[in-house]
Design a protein around this motif. Structure first.
Motif, PDB file in Angstrom:
ATOM      1  N   TYR A 220       2.768   4.272 -14.705  1.00  8.03           N
ATOM      2  CA  TYR A 220       2.032   3.836 -13.797  1.00  8.03           C
ATOM      3  C   TYR A 220       1.286   2.498 -13.826  1.00  8.03           C
ATOM      4  CZ  TYR A 220      -1.811   4.193 -10.500  1.00  8.03           C
ATOM      5  OH  TYR A 220      -2.642   4.028  -9.146  1.00  8.03           O
ATOM      6  N   LEU A 221       1.014   2.096 -14.661  1.00  3.40           N
ATOM      7  CA  LEU A 221       0.240   0.831 -14.686  1.00  3.40           C
ATOM      8  C   LEU A 221       1.250  -0.358 -14.726  1.00  3.40           C
ATOM      9  CD1 LEU A 221      -2.447   0.992 -17.592  1.00  3.40           C
ATOM     10  CD2 LEU A 221      -2.740   1.221 -14.969  1.00  3.40           C
ATOM     11  N   THR A 222       2.657  -0.036 -15.235  1.00  8.85           N
ATOM     12  CA  THR A 222       3.598  -1.054 -15.266  1.00  8.85           C
ATOM     13  C   THR A 222       3.834  -1.345 -13.952  1.00  8.85           C
ATOM     14  OG1 THR A 222       4.145  -0.476 -17.502  1.00  8.85           O
ATOM     15  CG2 THR A 222       5.696  -1.776 -16.306  1.00  8.85           C
TER      16      THR A 222
ATOM     17  N   ASN B 110       0.856  -1.246  -0.111  1.00  6.79           N
ATOM     18  CA  ASN B 110      -0.155   0.107  -0.080  1.00  6.79           C
ATOM     19  C   ASN B 110       0.963   1.378  -0.054  1.00  6.79           C
ATOM     20  OD1 ASN B 110      -2.529  -1.275   0.207  1.00  6.79           O
ATOM     21  ND2 ASN B 110      -2.699  -1.456   2.131  1.00  6.79           N
ATOM     22  N   TYR B 111       1.895   1.085   0.742  1.00  7.61           N
ATOM     23  CA  TYR B 111       2.666   2.509   0.815  1.00  7.61           C
ATOM     24  C   TYR B 111       3.303   2.571  -0.642  1.00  7.61           C
ATOM     25  CZ  TYR B 111       2.562   2.013   5.821  1.00  7.61           C
ATOM     26  OH  TYR B 111       2.421   2.060   6.977  1.00  7.61           O
ATOM     27  N   LYS B 112       3.837   1.569  -1.442  1.00  9.60           N
ATOM     28  CA  LYS B 112       4.301   1.722  -2.547  1.00  9.60           C
ATOM     29  C   LYS B 112       3.453   2.184  -3.579  1.00  9.60           C
ATOM     30  CE  LYS B 112       8.098  -1.803  -1.973  1.00  9.60           C
ATOM     31  NZ  LYS B 112       8.413  -3.170  -2.394  1.00  9.60           N
ATOM     32  N   LEU B 113       2.237   1.774  -3.300  1.00  8.68           N
ATOM     33  CA  LEU B 113       1.226   2.165  -4.491  1.00  8.68           C
ATOM     34  C   LEU B 113       0.741   3.785  -4.174  1.00  8.68           C
ATOM     35  CD1 LEU B 113      -1.158  -0.948  -4.560  1.00  8.68           C
ATOM     36  CD2 LEU B 113       0.267  -0.379  -6.195  1.00  8.68           C
ATOM     37  N   GLU B 114       0.889   4.287  -2.819  1.00 10.47           N
ATOM     38  CA  GLU B 114       0.524   5.408  -2.538  1.00 10.47           C
ATOM     39  C   GLU B 114       1.624   6.250  -3.064  1.00 10.47           C
ATOM     40  OE1 GLU B 114      -0.069   5.535   1.502  1.00 10.47           O
ATOM     41  OE2 GLU B 114      -2.063   4.576   1.453  1.00 10.47           O
ATOM     42  N   GLU B 115       2.839   6.062  -3.157  1.00  6.98           N
ATOM     43  CA  GLU B 115       3.868   6.720  -3.515  1.00  6.98           C
ATOM     44  C   GLU B 115       3.816   7.123  -5.021  1.00  6.98           C
ATOM     45  OE1 GLU B 115       7.314   5.138  -2.108  1.00  6.98           O
ATOM     46  OE2 GLU B 115       7.030   5.875   0.002  1.00  6.98           O
ATOM     47  N   LEU B 116       2.963   6.220  -5.842  1.00 11.22           N
ATOM     48  CA  LEU B 116       3.091   6.192  -7.264  1.00 11.22           C
ATOM     49  C   LEU B 116       2.177   7.427  -7.726  1.00 11.22           C
ATOM     50  CD1 LEU B 116       2.551   2.602  -8.480  1.00 11.22           C
ATOM     51  CD2 LEU B 116       4.550   4.009  -8.265  1.00 11.22           C
ATOM     52  N   LYS B 117       2.340   8.130  -8.797  1.00 11.21           N
ATOM     53  CA  LYS B 117       1.691   9.154  -9.538  1.00 11.21           C
ATOM     54  C   LYS B 117       0.859   8.770 -10.606  1.00 11.21           C
ATOM     55  CE  LYS B 117       5.012  12.711  -7.868  1.00 11.21           C
ATOM     56  NZ  LYS B 117       5.962  13.658  -8.656  1.00 11.21           N
ATOM     57  N   ALA B 118      -0.439   8.981 -10.386  1.00  9.24           N
ATOM     58  CA  ALA B 118      -1.096   8.650 -11.415  1.00  9.24           C
ATOM     59  C   ALA B 118      -0.876   9.023 -13.073  1.00  9.24           C
ATOM     60  CB  ALA B 118      -2.745   9.122 -11.075  1.00  9.24           C
TER      61      ALA B 118
ATOM     62  N   GLU C 270       5.199  -8.570  -7.002  1.00  4.28           N
ATOM     63  CA  GLU C 270       6.111  -8.633  -5.888  1.00  4.28           C
ATOM     64  C   GLU C 270       5.446  -9.147  -4.640  1.00  4.28           C
ATOM     65  OE1 GLU C 270       9.316  -5.892  -3.373  1.00  4.28           O
ATOM     66  OE2 GLU C 270       8.441  -5.246  -5.296  1.00  4.28           O
ATOM     67  N   GLN C 271       4.259  -8.499  -4.365  1.00  4.27           N
ATOM     68  CA  GLN C 271       3.377  -8.916  -3.302  1.00  4.27           C
ATOM     69  C   GLN C 271       3.022 -10.328  -3.392  1.00  4.27           C
ATOM     70  OE1 GLN C 271      -0.308  -7.243  -2.878  1.00  4.27           O
ATOM     71  NE2 GLN C 271      -0.798  -7.638  -0.570  1.00  4.27           N
ATOM     72  N   HIS C 272       2.514 -10.752  -4.648  1.00  3.55           N
ATOM     73  CA  HIS C 272       2.228 -12.086  -4.725  1.00  3.55           C
ATOM     74  C   HIS C 272       3.391 -13.177  -4.619  1.00  3.55           C
ATOM     75  CE1 HIS C 272      -1.241 -10.888  -7.633  1.00  3.55           C
ATOM     76  NE2 HIS C 272      -1.450 -10.730  -6.404  1.00  3.55           N
ATOM     77  N   ARG C 273       4.619 -12.841  -4.874  1.00  2.00           N
ATOM     78  CA  ARG C 273       5.633 -13.617  -4.881  1.00  2.00           C
ATOM     79  C   ARG C 273       6.003 -13.685  -3.255  1.00  2.00           C
ATOM     80  NH1 ARG C 273       7.783 -11.012  -9.541  1.00  2.00           N
ATOM     81  NH2 ARG C 273       8.820  -9.252  -8.221  1.00  2.00           N
TER      82      ARG C 273
ATOM     83  N   GLN D  24       1.766  -3.128 -11.661  1.00  2.00           N
ATOM     84  CA  GLN D  24       1.918  -4.648 -11.779  1.00  2.00           C
ATOM     85  C   GLN D  24       2.927  -5.241 -11.093  1.00  2.00           C
ATOM     86  OE1 GLN D  24      -0.785  -6.342 -13.548  1.00  2.00           O
ATOM     87  NE2 GLN D  24       0.558  -8.273 -12.877  1.00  2.00           N
ATOM     88  N   GLN D  25       4.195  -4.519 -11.305  1.00  2.00           N
ATOM     89  CA  GLN D  25       5.340  -4.879 -10.664  1.00  2.00           C
ATOM     90  C   GLN D  25       5.170  -5.096  -9.167  1.00  2.00           C
ATOM     91  OE1 GLN D  25       8.482  -2.051 -11.921  1.00  2.00           O
ATOM     92  NE2 GLN D  25       8.643  -3.274 -13.899  1.00  2.00           N
TER      93      GLN D  25
END
Length: 326
Positions: free
Chosen positions: A58-60, A45-53, A68-71, A63-64
């Protein structure tokens, strides 16, 4: 030397402590898994919040991060499964070892109780007979009768000592067998006659084929036959028949000992050949014994390339058969 006896009442406490520790370890493993999963979710969630729309990638990047979370989840699940499996397998072996130790301790305790009773009776009888000969002037017939009774009791002690000594030596692989060509018919007949003399009130049925020979250890084979006859005497009914047969059948010599006692339940037929094992509770059992006789019979039969089996002697009782291959 017997291991230190562990009181049977401690088994419940040890089992409760074992289960408590096992539950604690499993709970700690579950807590570790939940904590790691929660931490992984928060980091995602922290990593996703730091992304800019408005970021072209962004989509790539989303997905990464998701991959990473799934792994990480797969890693935690795999590690948790391995740890849980190791804990369960280890707990199973530890629990089985502890149960085996308690069982052996209880068997040794029963053996000590049984051996004490087995020793006291012949010693007391022999002592009383000797004191009678010492204090009273008896006629020749009574003296011979008392001497014969004393010899019978010393024979009991000798048989008991042989059972214990040979059992210990065979367990430690220290017994050196001295096999020789011998007349099994003569050896068996002497053993049967000795028991007929000791127990004249029993109803005996004896059939021994002449000149049956094989290669074997005389002491071990005598212990084998004596233990089977002794077992039939102990557990056969007072009025019932004790049967002893020995004959050749093709390439085998068959020895059969039967009694008309209560018999042996099907679920006990294999257990009775275990060391120290006896059916019932030692504290209330009336029949004498140490739990070594049938154990020795199986070991001795194996040493002579023979097989011993127990079946029901209809309508009641047990039938022990030894199959010697010659």
């Amino acid at each position: 030397m017997l291991r230190k006896l562990i009181p049977a009442r401690k088994l419940g406490f040890a089992s409760a402590l074992f289960y408590l520790l096992l539950l604690y370890i499993i709970a700690a493993l579950v807590w570790w898994f939940v904590s790691l999963m929660r931490q992984s979710h928060q980091m995602t969630n922290y990593k996703l919040e730091e992304l800019k729309a408005d970021d072209p990638a962004y989509l790539t990047k989303v997905q990464q991060i998701t991959d990473e979370q799934h792994r990480a989840t797969a890693k935690y699940v795999g590690e948790g499964t391995v740890f849980f499996s190791l804990i369960i397998v280890g707990a199973f072996f530890v629990y089985r070892a502890v149960r085996r130790e308690f069982k052996l301790s209880e068997q040794q305790h029963n053996f000590m109780m049984a051996i004490t009773h087995e020793l006291k009776t012949p010693i007391a009888v022999a002592k009383l007979n000797l004191e009678t000969l010492q204090k009273h002037r008896l006629d020749e017939e009574k003296q011979q009768k008392i001497i014969a009774m004393t010899l019978q009791e010393t024979n009991r002690l000798n048989t008991l000592a042989n059972n214990i000594l040979v059992s210990a030596q065979m367990d430690e692989k220290a017994f050196h067998s001295t096999k020789e060509d011998l007349n099994l018919s003569d050896l068996a007949r002497r053993s049967v006659e000795e028991y007929r003399t000791r127990f004249p009130n029993k109803n005996w049925s004896i059939s021994v084929e002449e000149d049956l020979s094989l290669e074997g250890d005389p002491l071990l084979l005598q212990i084998l036959i004596n233990n089977l006859i002794d077992n039939a005497v102990k557990y056969g009914s007072k009025e019932g028949e004790i049967g002893f047969t020995m004959h050749r059948k093709k390439n085998m010599i068959l020895v059969s000992v039967t009694d008309n006692g209560v018999g042996i339940p099907d679920n006990e037929k294999q257990k009775i050949f275990d060391r120290f094992y006896r059916i019932g509770d030692e504290k209330v059992r009336k029949t004498k014994g140490t739990g070594l006789g049938l154990y020795l019979c199986k070991r001795i039969a194996f040493e002579h390339n023979a097989r011993i089996v127990v079946t029901d002697n209809l309508p009641t009782g047990a039938n022990f058969t030894i199959q010697f291959h010659v």
